[in-house]
Write an enzyme that holds these catalytic residues in place. Structure first.
Site, PDB file in Angstrom:
ATOM      1  N   ASN A   1      10.392   5.779  11.150  1.00  0.00           N
ATOM      2  CA  ASN A   1      10.155   6.478   9.881  1.00  0.00           C
ATOM      3  C   ASN A   1       8.650   6.705   9.728  1.00  0.00           C
ATOM      4  O   ASN A   1       7.904   5.766   9.483  1.00  0.00           O
ATOM      5  CB  ASN A   1      10.705   5.629   8.726  1.00  0.00           C
ATOM      6  CG  ASN A   1      10.470   6.259   7.364  1.00  0.00           C
ATOM      7  OD1 ASN A   1       9.708   7.207   7.223  1.00  0.00           O
ATOM      8  ND2 ASN A   1      11.114   5.717   6.350  1.00  0.00           N
TER       9      ASN A   1
ATOM     10  N   HIS B   1      14.377  14.182   6.296  1.00  0.00           N
ATOM     11  CA  HIS B   1      13.370  13.138   6.510  1.00  0.00           C
ATOM     12  C   HIS B   1      13.974  12.055   7.406  1.00  0.00           C
ATOM     13  O   HIS B   1      15.087  11.568   7.167  1.00  0.00           O
ATOM     14  CB  HIS B   1      12.934  12.559   5.157  1.00  0.00           C
ATOM     15  CG  HIS B   1      12.207  11.270   5.299  1.00  0.00           C
ATOM     16  ND1 HIS B   1      11.153  11.114   6.179  1.00  0.00           N
ATOM     17  CD2 HIS B   1      12.390  10.062   4.699  1.00  0.00           C
ATOM     18  CE1 HIS B   1      10.718   9.870   6.104  1.00  0.00           C
ATOM     19  NE2 HIS B   1      11.442   9.213   5.223  1.00  0.00           N
TER      20      HIS B   1
ATOM     21  N   CYS C   1       7.836   9.863   0.761  1.00  0.00           N
ATOM     22  CA  CYS C   1       8.148  10.556   2.018  1.00  0.00           C
ATOM     23  C   CYS C   1       8.479  12.026   1.795  1.00  0.00           C
ATOM     24  O   CYS C   1       8.644  12.778   2.747  1.00  0.00           O
ATOM     25  CB  CYS C   1       9.303   9.863   2.725  1.00  0.00           C
ATOM     26  SG  CYS C   1       8.904   8.175   3.158  1.00  0.00           S
TER      27      CYS C   1
HETATM   28  N1  COA Z   1      16.789  -7.845  12.742  1.00  0.00           N
HETATM   29  C1  COA Z   1      17.872  -8.660  12.704  1.00  0.00           C
HETATM   30  N2  COA Z   1      18.529  -8.951  11.564  1.00  0.00           N
HETATM   31  C2  COA Z   1      18.061  -8.410  10.441  1.00  0.00           C
HETATM   32  C3  COA Z   1      16.952  -7.557  10.401  1.00  0.00           C
HETATM   33  C4  COA Z   1      16.320  -7.300  11.603  1.00  0.00           C
HETATM   34  N3  COA Z   1      15.236  -6.488  11.689  1.00  0.00           N
HETATM   35  N4  COA Z   1      16.740  -7.166   9.132  1.00  0.00           N
HETATM   36  C5  COA Z   1      17.694  -7.745   8.381  1.00  0.00           C
HETATM   37  N5  COA Z   1      18.497  -8.501   9.180  1.00  0.00           N
HETATM   38  C6  COA Z   1      19.664  -9.295   8.791  1.00  0.00           C
HETATM   39  C7  COA Z   1      19.644  -9.687   7.343  1.00  0.00           C
HETATM   40  O1  COA Z   1      18.865 -10.851   7.153  1.00  0.00           O
HETATM   41  C8  COA Z   1      21.112  -9.920   7.086  1.00  0.00           C
HETATM   42  O2  COA Z   1      21.466 -11.167   7.606  1.00  0.00           O
HETATM   43  P1  COA Z   1      22.555 -12.091   6.828  1.00  0.00           P
HETATM   44  O3  COA Z   1      23.814 -11.270   6.826  1.00  0.00           O
HETATM   45  O4  COA Z   1      22.610 -13.300   7.674  1.00  0.00           O
HETATM   46  O5  COA Z   1      21.997 -12.301   5.478  1.00  0.00           O
HETATM   47  C9  COA Z   1      21.788  -8.851   7.946  1.00  0.00           C
HETATM   48  O6  COA Z   1      20.821  -8.479   8.944  1.00  0.00           O
HETATM   49  C10 COA Z   1      22.192  -7.626   7.180  1.00  0.00           C
HETATM   50  O7  COA Z   1      21.092  -7.232   6.394  1.00  0.00           O
HETATM   51  P2  COA Z   1      21.174  -6.024   5.412  1.00  0.00           P
HETATM   52  O8  COA Z   1      19.874  -5.901   4.702  1.00  0.00           O
HETATM   53  O9  COA Z   1      22.423  -6.157   4.620  1.00  0.00           O
HETATM   54  O10 COA Z   1      21.334  -4.822   6.465  1.00  0.00           O
HETATM   55  P3  COA Z   1      21.631  -3.314   6.205  1.00  0.00           P
HETATM   56  O11 COA Z   1      22.865  -2.936   6.888  1.00  0.00           O
HETATM   57  O12 COA Z   1      21.479  -2.930   4.753  1.00  0.00           O
HETATM   58  O13 COA Z   1      20.426  -2.616   7.005  1.00  0.00           O
HETATM   59  C11 COA Z   1      18.379  -1.492   6.585  1.00  0.00           C
HETATM   60  C12 COA Z   1      19.093  -2.823   6.586  1.00  0.00           C
HETATM   61  C13 COA Z   1      16.969  -1.705   6.077  1.00  0.00           C
HETATM   62  C14 COA Z   1      18.321  -0.977   8.027  1.00  0.00           C
HETATM   63  C15 COA Z   1      19.160  -0.466   5.696  1.00  0.00           C
HETATM   64  O14 COA Z   1      19.406  -1.042   4.438  1.00  0.00           O
HETATM   65  C16 COA Z   1      18.428   0.810   5.512  1.00  0.00           C
HETATM   66  O15 COA Z   1      18.224   1.563   6.438  1.00  0.00           O
HETATM   67  N6  COA Z   1      18.006   1.157   4.283  1.00  0.00           N
HETATM   68  C17 COA Z   1      17.246   2.362   4.012  1.00  0.00           C
HETATM   69  C18 COA Z   1      15.823   2.149   4.435  1.00  0.00           C
HETATM   70  C19 COA Z   1      14.981   3.378   4.360  1.00  0.00           C
HETATM   71  O16 COA Z   1      15.378   4.404   4.794  1.00  0.00           O
HETATM   72  N7  COA Z   1      13.768   3.242   3.828  1.00  0.00           N
HETATM   73  C20 COA Z   1      12.787   4.243   3.810  1.00  0.00           C
HETATM   74  C21 COA Z   1      13.011   5.286   2.803  1.00  0.00           C
HETATM   75  S1  COA Z   1      11.820   6.571   2.868  1.00  0.00           S
END
Ligand code: COA
Length: 358
Positions: free
Chosen positions: A317, A286, A131
């Site tokens: 994104n 970004h 990115c």
């Molecule tokens: N809808 C509902 N629930 C979801 C979900 C969705 N789309 N995606 C994950 N969950 C659930 C998980 O299964 C988990 O459930 P559990 O507690 O029962 O196991 C819970 O939500 C929490 O998941 P987790 O992965 O711990 O959430 P998080 O707070 O880390 O948020 C992201 C997930 C992906 C939004 C976050 O980690 C993030 O933004 N990371 C950076 C991503 C990024 O920027 N990538 C691109 C880089 S260029």
């Protein structure tokens, strides 16, 4: 003796003056496909809901390529918009750089864009830096413009595009990633400007994080050293994006904060001018996730009203497109003499920042 003088005059030695000539953006373009995918649309695809997506990412909607629309179409729309905005004919363009991760074939997207927009005299190449591809591409174009002037006395016009069709590599059964991603393109035209422009650039990479954000490949066997790559049945898996969201989140915040501080420091090293965080009028990070942007702003001490966040809400994104799409979104409100910083990170981890005066 006479000949020597003549040669020296025609090929002047590089000087600090020539290297410090201002180079800046003179045109902006952007494009997102018409098909919108809202959070409630996603509720029908995976087990998710609007409330979760909004709270964890800030994303309301994203735009997705439809059947028949291509990454090249998006790049061409953004590029033509930027050239028109700059009042530059495509035939005048010397250099085309395209930050892209989802083209995944050759010839490069940049060469196909060159043909599509009609820029026959331009050099053209893709830049693969996750990115951060747009920031890397701007840095490369900027350096080339400076060197062309210093070494050959030539004024160079560059077209830089950030474009990605992440929907092509989205696993629509993976709720952790599919809610985040969208398609789009943004473009700028760079050339010498009378004042302002780019003050400093900084790029960096840390390959240790190669396994926290990555995609498969139809040639995956080759990357793994498997001889099956060379057989007919070795089509491999589809090129899906995979991510360890929590690790990406943590590294993203760290990296963006340190890259902003580093680019400001590089400017001080080069010029002696001290710029404080409070002097920054606007930050274009970004657009990965609203929570990441909030945390970066907080860690740097930049209030959120000075941070571009609308892109992640409206487009999700869009990878390399997200920063130039931000310029395009804000093009009507741009003032002169504002101090702005762009900062991006992505797969690799590759990252970088640009310090500019508008
Ligand atoms: N809808 C509902 N629930 C979801 C979900 C969705 N789309 N995606 C994950 N969950 C659930 C998980 O299964 C988990 O459930 P559990 O507690 O029962 O196991 C819970 O939500 C929490 O998941 P987790 O992965 O711990 O959430 P998080 O707070 O880390 O948020 C992201 C997930 C992906 C939004 C976050 O980690 C993030 O933004 N990371 C950076 C991503 C990024 O920027 N990538 C691109 C880089 S260029």
């Amino acid at each position: 003796m006479v000949t020597r003088f003549w040669v020296a005059a025609r090929h002047p030695r590089p000087t600090i003056d020539r290297l410090s000539q201002a180079v800046g953006y003179v045109g902006f373009g952007g494009y997102v496909p018409p098909t919108e995918l809202t959070n409630s649309d996603l509720e029908g695809i995976v087990d998710t809901n609007d409330e979760w997506i909004l709270r964890r990412t800030g994303i309301k909607t994203r735009h997705i390529l439809a059947e028949g629309e291509t990454i090249l179409d998006m790049a061409a729309c953004a590029a033509k918009g930027a050239l028109e905005d700059a009042g530059i004919d495509p035939a005048q363009v010397d250099d085309i750089r395209v930050g892209v991760n989802t083209w995944m074939r050759f010839p490069s997207l940049a060469t196909q864009l060159q043909e599509r927009i009609g820029a026959p005299r331009a050099a053209a190449a893709d830049v693969s830096a996750g990115c951060a591809g747009f920031v890397y591409a701007v840095e490369q174009a900027y350096h080339r413009i400076l060197i062309e002037k210093a070494r050959y006395g030539r004024d160079t016009i560059a077209l830089v595009v950030g474009v990605d069709g992440l929907s092509h590599i989205t696993d629509w059964t993976d709720r952790q990633t599919c809610v985040l991603l969208g398609d789009g393109a943004g473009a700028v035209v760079l050339r010498h400007v009378p004042k302002g422009g780019i003050l400093a650039t900084h790029t960096h990479a840390d390959g240790r994080y190669g396994d926290v954000l990555w995609s498969d490949s139809v040639l995956a066997g080759q990357a793994n050293g498997s001889p099956k790559t060379f057989t007919h049945e070795a089509k491999g898996p589809r090129a899906y994006l995979h991510m360890d969201g929590k690790k990406v989140f943590a590294v993203a915040v760290e990296t963006m904060v340190s890259d902003v501080l580093r680019v400001i420091e590089k400017h001080r090293e080069a010029t002696g001018e001290r710029i404080g965080i409070e002097d920054i009028d606007y930050l274009y990070p970004h657009q990965a996730n609203l929570r990441i942007l909030e945390m970066v702003g907080k860690r740097l001490g930049v209030p959120l009203e000075k941070v571009y966040t609308e892109g992640v809400v409206r487009y999700g994104n869009t990878s390399t497109a997200s920063i130039p799409l931000g310029y395009w979104d804000n093009r009507k409100t741009k003032g002169e003499g504002r101090l702005e910083v762009d900062v991006a990170f992505g797969a690799g981890f590759a990252s970088g920042a640009i310090l500019r005066r508008t």
